[in-house]
Design a protein around this motif. Structure first.
Motif, PDB file in Angstrom:
ATOM      1  N   ALA A  42       7.503   2.024   9.782  1.00 42.87           N
ATOM      2  CA  ALA A  42       7.517   0.628  10.199  1.00 42.87           C
ATOM      3  C   ALA A  42       8.901   0.179  10.641  1.00 42.87           C
ATOM      4  O   ALA A  42       9.026  -0.618  11.588  1.00 42.87           O
ATOM      5  CB  ALA A  42       7.011  -0.259   9.061  1.00 42.87           C
ATOM      6  N   ALA A  43       9.941   0.668   9.980  1.00 41.29           N
ATOM      7  CA  ALA A  43      11.294   0.273  10.364  1.00 41.29           C
ATOM      8  C   ALA A  43      11.603   0.705  11.796  1.00 41.29           C
ATOM      9  O   ALA A  43      12.218  -0.039  12.567  1.00 41.29           O
ATOM     10  CB  ALA A  43      12.309   0.868   9.391  1.00 41.29           C
ATOM     11  N   ARG A  44      11.167   1.918  12.144  1.00 41.53           N
ATOM     12  CA  ARG A  44      11.411   2.398  13.498  1.00 41.53           C
ATOM     13  C   ARG A  44      10.578   1.621  14.512  1.00 41.53           C
ATOM     14  O   ARG A  44      11.076   1.299  15.600  1.00 41.53           O
ATOM     15  CB  ARG A  44      11.076   3.889  13.577  1.00 41.53           C
ATOM     16  CG  ARG A  44      11.249   4.523  14.944  1.00 41.53           C
ATOM     17  CD  ARG A  44      12.670   4.431  15.440  1.00 41.53           C
ATOM     18  NE  ARG A  44      12.845   5.145  16.697  1.00 41.53           N
ATOM     19  CZ  ARG A  44      13.799   4.863  17.579  1.00 41.53           C
ATOM     20  NH1 ARG A  44      14.659   3.872  17.349  1.00 41.53           N
ATOM     21  NH2 ARG A  44      13.907   5.575  18.694  1.00 41.53           N
ATOM     22  N   VAL A  45       9.328   1.283  14.165  1.00 44.02           N
ATOM     23  CA  VAL A  45       8.512   0.454  15.058  1.00 44.02           C
ATOM     24  C   VAL A  45       9.215  -0.873  15.317  1.00 44.02           C
ATOM     25  O   VAL A  45       9.371  -1.313  16.463  1.00 44.02           O
ATOM     26  CB  VAL A  45       7.105   0.218  14.465  1.00 44.02           C
ATOM     27  CG1 VAL A  45       6.346  -0.827  15.287  1.00 44.02           C
ATOM     28  CG2 VAL A  45       6.313   1.520  14.417  1.00 44.02           C
ATOM     29  N   ALA A  46       9.656  -1.534  14.239  1.00 46.21           N
ATOM     30  CA  ALA A  46      10.309  -2.838  14.370  1.00 46.21           C
ATOM     31  C   ALA A  46      11.571  -2.747  15.223  1.00 46.21           C
ATOM     32  O   ALA A  46      11.867  -3.645  16.022  1.00 46.21           O
ATOM     33  CB  ALA A  46      10.640  -3.403  12.994  1.00 46.21           C
ATOM     34  N   ALA A  47      12.313  -1.663  15.075  1.00 49.90           N
ATOM     35  CA  ALA A  47      13.557  -1.512  15.831  1.00 49.90           C
ATOM     36  C   ALA A  47      13.300  -1.337  17.327  1.00 49.90           C
ATOM     37  O   ALA A  47      14.167  -1.666  18.148  1.00 49.90           O
ATOM     38  CB  ALA A  47      14.341  -0.319  15.294  1.00 49.90           C
ATOM     39  N   PRO A  59      -2.725   2.668  11.132  1.00 50.06           N
ATOM     40  CA  PRO A  59      -3.265   2.104   9.895  1.00 50.06           C
ATOM     41  C   PRO A  59      -2.239   1.675   8.849  1.00 50.06           C
ATOM     42  O   PRO A  59      -2.612   1.037   7.868  1.00 50.06           O
ATOM     43  CB  PRO A  59      -4.103   3.269   9.350  1.00 50.06           C
ATOM     44  CG  PRO A  59      -3.345   4.489   9.792  1.00 50.06           C
ATOM     45  CD  PRO A  59      -2.785   4.145  11.138  1.00 50.06           C
ATOM     46  N   GLU A  60      -0.965   2.031   9.011  1.00 51.99           N
ATOM     47  CA  GLU A  60       0.016   1.776   7.956  1.00 51.99           C
ATOM     48  C   GLU A  60       0.182   0.273   7.710  1.00 51.99           C
ATOM     49  O   GLU A  60       0.489  -0.480   8.632  1.00 51.99           O
ATOM     50  CB  GLU A  60       1.365   2.386   8.321  1.00 51.99           C
ATOM     51  CG  GLU A  60       1.366   3.899   8.399  1.00 51.99           C
ATOM     52  CD  GLU A  60       1.151   4.527   7.034  1.00 51.99           C
ATOM     53  OE1 GLU A  60       1.540   3.912   6.018  1.00 51.99           O
ATOM     54  OE2 GLU A  60       0.580   5.627   6.969  1.00 51.99           O
ATOM     55  N   PRO A  61      -0.006  -0.215   6.461  1.00 53.05           N
ATOM     56  CA  PRO A  61       0.092  -1.650   6.173  1.00 53.05           C
ATOM     57  C   PRO A  61       1.422  -2.271   6.598  1.00 53.05           C
ATOM     58  O   PRO A  61       1.449  -3.403   7.096  1.00 53.05           O
ATOM     59  CB  PRO A  61      -0.101  -1.719   4.655  1.00 53.05           C
ATOM     60  CG  PRO A  61      -0.904  -0.501   4.319  1.00 53.05           C
ATOM     61  CD  PRO A  61      -0.420   0.560   5.262  1.00 53.05           C
ATOM     62  N   GLU A  65       1.503  -5.361   9.251  1.00 52.22           N
ATOM     63  CA  GLU A  65       2.034  -6.664   8.867  1.00 52.22           C
ATOM     64  C   GLU A  65       2.882  -7.266   9.984  1.00 52.22           C
ATOM     65  O   GLU A  65       2.985  -8.496  10.108  1.00 52.22           O
ATOM     66  CB  GLU A  65       2.864  -6.496   7.585  1.00 52.22           C
ATOM     67  CG  GLU A  65       3.323  -7.800   6.941  1.00 52.22           C
ATOM     68  CD  GLU A  65       4.667  -8.278   7.496  1.00 52.22           C
ATOM     69  OE1 GLU A  65       4.921  -9.497   7.463  1.00 52.22           O
ATOM     70  OE2 GLU A  65       5.457  -7.426   7.972  1.00 52.22           O
ATOM     71  N   LEU A  66       3.430  -6.406  10.837  1.00 54.72           N
ATOM     72  CA  LEU A  66       4.243  -6.893  11.949  1.00 54.72           C
ATOM     73  C   LEU A  66       3.409  -7.618  13.000  1.00 54.72           C
ATOM     74  O   LEU A  66       3.928  -8.451  13.742  1.00 54.72           O
ATOM     75  CB  LEU A  66       4.971  -5.726  12.619  1.00 54.72           C
ATOM     76  CG  LEU A  66       5.990  -4.949  11.782  1.00 54.72           C
ATOM     77  CD1 LEU A  66       6.450  -3.712  12.541  1.00 54.72           C
ATOM     78  CD2 LEU A  66       7.177  -5.838  11.430  1.00 54.72           C
ATOM     79  N   ILE A  67       2.112  -7.317  13.074  1.00 50.47           N
ATOM     80  CA  ILE A  67       1.279  -7.881  14.134  1.00 50.47           C
ATOM     81  C   ILE A  67       1.277  -9.404  14.086  1.00 50.47           C
ATOM     82  O   ILE A  67       1.329 -10.069  15.121  1.00 50.47           O
ATOM     83  CB  ILE A  67      -0.166  -7.341  14.037  1.00 50.47           C
ATOM     84  CG1 ILE A  67      -0.186  -5.817  14.188  1.00 50.47           C
ATOM     85  CG2 ILE A  67      -1.059  -7.994  15.098  1.00 50.47           C
ATOM     86  CD1 ILE A  67      -1.562  -5.194  13.990  1.00 50.47           C
TER      87      ILE A  67
END
Length: 374
Positions: A42-47, A59-61, A65-67
């Motif tokens: 998730a950290a890499r997605v957010a970055a 599927p990762e919660p 949650e970022l959606i």
């Protein structure tokens, strides 16, 4: 050149090479630069997030949650069906279209980059009750005519107004204003809500606050959207032209032929009647378990049963489409003419989506006919 980034979250169940192939094909077709990045957490997605990025969250919660966060105009694409997901402000959530949903997500992102001037106008409190207004770029001496677009998708919530965005761009380039209408679909909200929304969404044009010529209004629907558009005409919604693009215009026969796996009976909440020799319960079970027959809904909803509509009509049908839609297009046009309506029937090579693809001959012919009529 516009640039679209595709971010693939951890745990997405899809072949990585296929995701890349779909993305590259869309980048090339749209003339955009693009890249695909697979994020490990998730950290890499957010970055990686940036305006108009297309994200397959998986599927990762922590990623999901970022959606809902207000992270700007992102395009979230779930390959599986995921009802009830609310994206953050300015973001879009597409779902349930399989790996092909990535293609639609890239198209939506590219459209948003290229057409930032569209304005969303709500006509109700639900997140699906809105229209987006597009105005032609070139100033005109008089208010422009308007085309209201009603998307299809066999009345299922996995399909949305993004289907019509390419037509929005094409029609505004032709000097027309466009009202791209979203509405609640019956699989989640029931048939009455859908009918109410289309009527309210068309009426909301009068309060859009822009100088458009409502006396030169065409209402054009694709597939199931054509049924909704022509039903609105039958109900008396003011319009100068009603347009069917590969429309489902005979709901009775479409039910009997099980068009799109029983989509009509599912949308209307039941079959039109019990077949001779069967009980209503047996017929309902044969149509996917829906309950009571709904003859009154079919009588009100099926354009073929509402003839004459009393407004000029353009019926557009591709010869490579579902043969049942080709059949109903021909039969409907003949019946409308017999009933006294003014009808132009345009049949050309093309499939179900060619009629809403700007580069195809069948759409160009349809657009020219609409422009000339307005």
């Amino acid at each position: 050149m516009d640039e679209v980034l595709v971010v693939v979250g951890p745990g997405v169940v899809a072949d990585a090479a296929l995701i890349g192939e779909v993305a590259e094909r869309e980048f090339a077709a749209l003339g955009v630069a693009g890249s695909v990045v697979h994020a490990r957490d998730a950290a890499r997605v957010a970055a990686l997030l940036r305006p108009c990025a297309v994200v397959l969250p998986g599927p990762e919660p922590a990623v999901r949650e970022l959606i809902g966060r207000p992270l700007g105009p992102l395009v979230w694409v779930d390959v599986e069906r995921a009802d009830g997901v609310e994206a953050g402000e300015e973001a879009t959530h597409l779902h349930g279209r399989g790996v092909a949903g990535l293609a639609w997500g890239i198209r939506h992102a590219a459209h948003r980059l290229r057409h930032p001037g569209r304005r969303r106008v709500p006509y109700g409190p639900h997140r699906d009750q809105w229209g987006e207004l597009y105005l032609p770029a070139a100033p005109a001496a008089a208010p422009p005519p308007v085309v209201a677009l009603v998307h299809g998708g066999y009345w299922r919530s996995i399909w949305a107004a993004d289907l019509m965005e390419a037509l929005c761009a094409d029609l505004t380039a032709r000097g027309l204003a466009v009202w791209n209408l979203e509405y609640r679909r019956p699989d989640l909200h029931g048939w009455p809500a859908t009918c109410e929304d289309v009527a309210a969404g068309l009426a909301a044009l009068a309060g859009c606050g822009e100088p458009v010529d409502l006396g030169r209004l065409a209402v054009a629907g694709h597939s199931a959207g054509a049924q909704l558009a022509l039903r609105a005409a039958a109900d008396g919604a003011p319009m100068a032209l009603a347009v069917s693009l590969a429309g489902v215009l005979d709901l009775v026969e479409a039910t009997e032929r099980w068009v799109s796996a029983g989509a009509v009976a599912a949308a209307l909440g039941g079959p039109h009647e019990a077949r001779p020799g069967r009980s209503a319960a047996a017929h309902a079970a044969a149509l996917g378990g829906v309950r009571a027959p709904r003859p009154e809904r079919y009588a009100a909803a099926s354009p073929l049963l509402r003839l004459p509509l009393g407004v000029p009509q353009l019926v557009v049908q591709g010869t490579a489409d579902d043969l049942d839609l080709l059949d109903v297009g021909r039969r409907y046009a003949r019946a409308a003419l017999r009933a006294g309506d003014e009808v132009t029937y345009l049949e050309m090579p093309g499939d179900h989506f060619d009629v809403i693809t700007p580069r195809t001959p069948i759409w160009r012919a349809a657009a020219e006919a609409v422009t000339a009529a307005l």
